[in-house]
Design an enzyme around this catalytic site. Structure first.
Site, PDB file in Angstrom:
ATOM      1  N   TYR A 140     -15.420 -20.346 -26.552  1.00 14.67           N
ATOM      2  CA  TYR A 140     -16.887 -20.316 -26.560  1.00 14.67           C
ATOM      3  C   TYR A 140     -17.538 -19.277 -27.474  1.00 14.67           C
ATOM      4  O   TYR A 140     -18.750 -19.307 -27.650  1.00 14.67           O
ATOM      5  CB  TYR A 140     -17.405 -20.154 -25.123  1.00 14.67           C
ATOM      6  CG  TYR A 140     -17.119 -21.383 -24.293  1.00 14.67           C
ATOM      7  CD1 TYR A 140     -17.838 -22.554 -24.506  1.00 14.67           C
ATOM      8  CD2 TYR A 140     -16.120 -21.397 -23.335  1.00 14.67           C
ATOM      9  CE1 TYR A 140     -17.573 -23.701 -23.766  1.00 14.67           C
ATOM     10  CE2 TYR A 140     -15.841 -22.533 -22.591  1.00 14.67           C
ATOM     11  CZ  TYR A 140     -16.566 -23.676 -22.815  1.00 14.67           C
ATOM     12  OH  TYR A 140     -16.299 -24.814 -22.087  1.00 14.67           O
ATOM     13  N   PHE A 415     -18.801 -21.134 -10.951  1.00 14.90           N
ATOM     14  CA  PHE A 415     -19.419 -22.445 -11.203  1.00 14.90           C
ATOM     15  C   PHE A 415     -18.705 -23.197 -12.316  1.00 14.90           C
ATOM     16  O   PHE A 415     -17.957 -22.630 -13.032  1.00 14.90           O
ATOM     17  CB  PHE A 415     -20.899 -22.293 -11.547  1.00 14.90           C
ATOM     18  CG  PHE A 415     -21.208 -21.430 -12.741  1.00 14.90           C
ATOM     19  CD1 PHE A 415     -21.241 -20.045 -12.635  1.00 14.90           C
ATOM     20  CD2 PHE A 415     -21.476 -21.985 -13.990  1.00 14.90           C
ATOM     21  CE1 PHE A 415     -21.530 -19.248 -13.745  1.00 14.90           C
ATOM     22  CE2 PHE A 415     -21.769 -21.189 -15.082  1.00 14.90           C
ATOM     23  CZ  PHE A 415     -21.793 -19.819 -14.965  1.00 14.90           C
TER      24      PHE A 415
END
Ligand SMILES: CC(C)(COP(=O)(O)OP(=O)(O)OC[C@H]1O[C@@H](n2cnc3c(N)ncnc32)[C@H](O)[C@@H]1OP(=O)(O)O)[C@@H](O)C(=O)NCCC(=O)NCCS
Length: 415
Positions: A140, A415
């Site tokens: 990322y 999450f």
């Protein structure tokens, strides 16, 4: 004679479409294949209340056109969170989730196409920052994300972990059942989130899902036990074979609650080891013990990653440890949202605005700004890695001091 294989054709970009409520089962199959796991019907129904189809993008083969039932080649989605900044202000922030690409279609640009579309959407929605947790550390950075929170896995040999003489022993902990925990925990968590930079909000729907504690997710350990104090709580399971207490969550609004909860956890007879996988780097537990070395760090892990989408909005929203007036030259090759910004801030507030003029500045990669936003990394450390550059050592020192937070950030919710 051997012939070299013909070069593979350049893949055509995928078709991207928004998910619908009917896609969830097929998405679970695709996600399971991507991560190498199988979801049960119960897993899917447990997730359904958290599933907002409008927040999910699906990639399909362009040959399937807009057909809803073509195979899903890629998924990305987001959850709506509020995240706390140093000083206690909050920003709404999408938390990127469910990212996967079919094993048959990897390294053909599907993730990149999805990231572009999804992040342009975040910008259109005026999100100042987006967040994620990463399965692998190399993915990322190219999309502008920097490590925002770090935590450590610790193991404590319970019998050797005596509290030091005079360490606080405030008491006030009681054990409650899951039903009572569901009623009490959200308010304590809300008060904790207000104090801790990087902390994520939890909706009521999130809490319902969080408390499910399905047997299939316990890894052979017991169901969760809950300890509650007026200003904190802990949940844990027991692995009876290993005589280990796995602390699932420990949230404390006050140091009294922190000490009281650890006193109970470290007094569990029949338990040899107390383990916690998300212990903050700056947790004071070791200084409550006679032998600080008994809090053994077995691993340090990155937690949440942050990507700044709107530099003025993100940097104006937080508070700074010291007065600062600096020009930042932000480098953002992925979304090209960088440029020069003047940041004036201090403990009482901040203003950040785009600048057209030249002049001395601190050059900063957008990934590094994500690491600085919550005060989780020092500017001097990022500068040593070349992610921050300036000819003015005084400016670097001032940025370093001002961006620090009172405590290290923690996101607190996976999450
Ligand atoms: C990670 C994953 C989504 C990548 O999808 P993909 O379609 O193969 O990625 P792309 O082809 O669009 O690659 C985009 C860029 O990321 C790089 N990249 C992709 N996956 C990478 C990885 N695992 N490690 C390092 N770099 C990676 C590519 O080399 C490419 O680089 P470039 O465009 O800068 O040259 C896919 O491998 C996957 O589903 N993995 C398993 C599930 C997972 O880990 N998901 C992420 C959850 S946080």
């Amino acid at each position: 004679m051997l012939h070299p294989p013909a070069p593979r054709e350049r893949p055509t970009p995928p078709t991207l479409r928004r998910a619908t409520a009917d896609d969830l089962t097929a998405m679970a199959t695709a996600d399971g294949r991507g991560f190498g796991m199988h979801y049960t019907d119960t897993d899917i129904e447990d997730f359904r209340p958290l599933f907002d189809p409008d927040r999910f993008l699906l990639a399909q083969d362009p040959a399937d056109g807009a057909k809803q039932d073509g195979p899903i080649l890629g998924i990305t989605g987001s959850f709506p969170f509020d995240v706390t900044l140093p000083g206690g202000t909050t920003l709404p922030a999408p938390g990127v989730t469910w990212v996967s690409v079919a094993v048959t279609h990897r390294r053909q640009g599907i993730l990149r196409a999805m990231m572009e579309e999804q992040h342009r959407g975040f910008v259109a929605d005026a999100s100042a920052v987006s967040l994620l947790t990463a399965s692998e550390g190399a993915i990322y950075g190219r999309f502008g994300y920097g490590i925002a929170t770090v935590h450590r896995c610790v193991e404590i040999s319970r019998r050797r972990a005596a509290f030091r003489p005079g360490a606080p022993d405030p008491g006030g902990v009681r054990q409650v059942d899951p039903h009572e925990a569901r009623l009490l925990l959200p308010d304590i968590h809300r008060r904790w989130s207000a104090l801790v930079p990087g902390a994520l909000s939890r909706s009521e729907t999130w809490w319902d899902n969080h408390m499910l504690d399905r047997e299939s997710r316990r890894g052979g350990a017991t169901a969760l036990f809950y300890l509650v104090h007026d200003d904190g709580y802990a949940s844990y399971r027991i692995e009876r074979g290993d005589r280990t207490c796995q602390v699932a969550e420990l949230v404390s609004v006050t140091e009294e609650a922190h000490a009281a909860l650890w006193r109970v956890l470290l007094s569990l007879d029949l338990v040899e080891t107390v383990a916690r996988w998300s212990h903050p780097l700056d947790d004071p537990l070791q200084y409550l013990l006679a032998d600080p070395r008994q809090v053994r760090t077995t691993r340090i892990r990155d937690g949440m990653w942050a990507r700044i989408l709107d530099v003025p909005a993100a940097l104006s929203a937080r508070r700074y440890a010291a007065e600062l007036d600096v020009v930042l030259d932000v480098h953002d090759p992925f979304l090209e949202l960088g440029g020069r910004f003047r940041l004036r801030g201090g403990p009482d507030g901040a203003r950040c605005e785009r600048l057209d003029a030249g002049g001395p500045s601190v050059a900063v990669d957008v990934t590094a700004l994500g690491s600085l936003l919550f005060g989780g990394e020092r500017a001097v450390t990022l500068a040593r890695a070349g992610l921050l550059e300036t000819d003015d050592p005084g400016a670097l020192r001032r940025v370093d001091t001002a961006f620090l937070a009172d405590r290290l950030p923690q996101h607190g919710t996976e999450f």
